[in-house]
Design a protein around this motif. Structure first.
Motif, PDB file in Angstrom:
ATOM      1  N   GLY A   1       2.393   5.251   2.535  1.00  0.00           N
ATOM      2  CA  GLY A   1       2.304   4.202   1.533  1.00  0.00           C
ATOM      3  C   GLY A   1       2.005   2.877   2.206  1.00  0.00           C
TER       4      GLY A   1
ATOM      5  N   PRO B   1       1.597   4.350  -2.998  1.00  0.00           N
ATOM      6  CA  PRO B   1       1.447   5.602  -2.256  1.00  0.00           C
ATOM      7  C   PRO B   1      -0.014   5.776  -1.834  1.00  0.00           C
TER       8      PRO B   1
ATOM      9  N   TRP C   1       4.685   2.569   4.884  1.00  0.00           N
ATOM     10  CA  TRP C   1       5.932   3.319   4.721  1.00  0.00           C
ATOM     11  C   TRP C   1       5.864   4.521   5.667  1.00  0.00           C
TER      12      TRP C   1
END
Length: 376
Positions: free
Chosen positions: A38, A93, A159
């Motif tokens: 992400g 995402p 992420w």
């Protein structure tokens, strides 16, 4: 899992030379240095008193934006950045692979003034182009001798389950152009993230001159910048600094700076001050010697240039005494007293890609000697 900086370049203060656009389309290539599942961005508007509105912000894996996904803030496509502020976008995402570029397109449909500006010359990991219409489909340029600039995007975070170290590259245009940054990224990809806080025209000891709009973009002295508590990368990390060329060269071209001639003693005292500031922040300093220079000057300035070159040699002679200093002269110093021709950008002051690579190699050797390579 957590958010990790995957790319970061300082936005500079161009409020003295603002970009006034009726409409805007930006295409920006940013190459992440960390894998992730992400992403989110930090958008800055710190040097502008009024808010900015972007009506579209999308990301894609290719320049044609074929798989483009919208990046939002507060689940809204239109993103506002308050004056003198910064915002995080929402998390998106999206597959992120270290070393594989991402492409960001930003559109603004209204007349606005932009003052937070980032730029690069080396296009290996970053590139950008802007157009003054909202429906433009610009193509990225391919000219390493031309500046490529963009607004507001200062940091890409991903992420990820990886915890990657940060190394900061700072100083003046030798850092900002991206030549050395590219060499470091190539050698540190997937080991450490190289963030860039270089500012063209920056000096160690003096703030930007105020006798011309372009000069006013040169930023506060590096000593002041290092002492600021609003560090965008607050955790302890090594800081590589290329600084000093403008302390010696700027008095050759700027009237105000002509009264700010720097002696070797003053410069070395400034280096000690910078080192202490960074030690207090637990950020080890890796400083380079001042690279050679021989810019074209008016005939009446030739003696001033020779004096600046001699002060460079005296300063570097003292800097070599410190184990945390990278001596660049064995790599860059030519027989004519300036940069070796094979490493010269063309102005006898800046580095080309080959010069950036050899400088990065010298820095990497020093990082290894000091044991930093074992921490990555």
């Amino acid at each position: 899992m957590g958010w990790q900086i995957a790319s970061s370049r300082l936005t500079h203060d161009f409020s003295a030379l603002p970009f006034k656009m009726k409409e805007l389309t930006l295409l920006i290539k940013i190459t992440p240095q960390v894998d992730g599942s992400g992403l989110r961005l930090i958008l800055q508007n710190r040097f502008n008193d009024t808010a900015l509105l972007f009506d579209e912000l999308t990301v894609s894996h290719d320049e044609k934006m074929s798989d483009a996904k919208s990046i939002t803030r507060g689940k809204q496509k239109q993103i506002a950045i308050v004056g003198n502020g910064a915002v995080h976008t929402d998390a998106l995402p999206f597959e992120v692979i270290a070393g594989q570029p991402l492409y960001f397109r930003m559109r603004a449909l209204q007349k606005q003034t932009y003052a937070d500006f980032s730029c690069v010359y080396d296009e290996t990991f970053y590139n950008a182009i802007m157009a003054g219409t909202k429906n433009a489909a610009p193509h990225l340029p391919h000219n390493w001798q031309a500046r490529k600039g963009w607004f507001c995007i200062s940091c890409l975070e991903v992420w990820t389950d990886k915890k990657t170290s940060i190394i900061e590259l700072t100083g003046d245009s030798l850092a900002e152009t991206g030549m050395i940054e590219t060499g470091l990224i190539k050698q540190l990809l997937n080991q450490a993230v190289v963030v860039n806080t270089g500012i063209s025209g920056n000096r160690l000891l003096h703030d930007a001159p105020q006798d011309g709009p372009l000069y006013q973009t040169f930023g506060q002295s590096l000593i002041k910048r290092a002492a600021q508590s609003t560090d965008p990368h607050p955790h302890p990390h090594p800081i590589i600094a290329l600084i000093g060329s403008n302390d010696l060269v700027l008095p050759l071209i700027d009237g105000q700076s002509a009264h700010e001639l720097v002696t070797p003693g003053q410069y070395l005292a400034g280096v000690s001050q910078l080192k202490q500031i960074l030690d207090d922040r637990r950020c080890p300093l890796i400083l380079t010697t001042i690279p050679p220079f021989s810019p074209h000057v008016a005939p009446q300035q030739e003696n001033v240039l020779i004096d600046a070159q001699q002060r460079r040699l005296l300063i570097n002679q003292e800097l070599r005494r410190f184990e945390w200093v990278v001596d660049l002269d064995p790599w860059l110093f030519g027989n004519d007293g300036g940069l070796k021709e094979i490493y010269d950008f063309g102005d006898h002051l800046h580095l080309n890609a080959a010069g950036g690579m050899v400088t990065a190699q010298a820095i990497m050797q020093k990082l290894s000697q000091l044991g930093y390579d074992k921490r990555f």
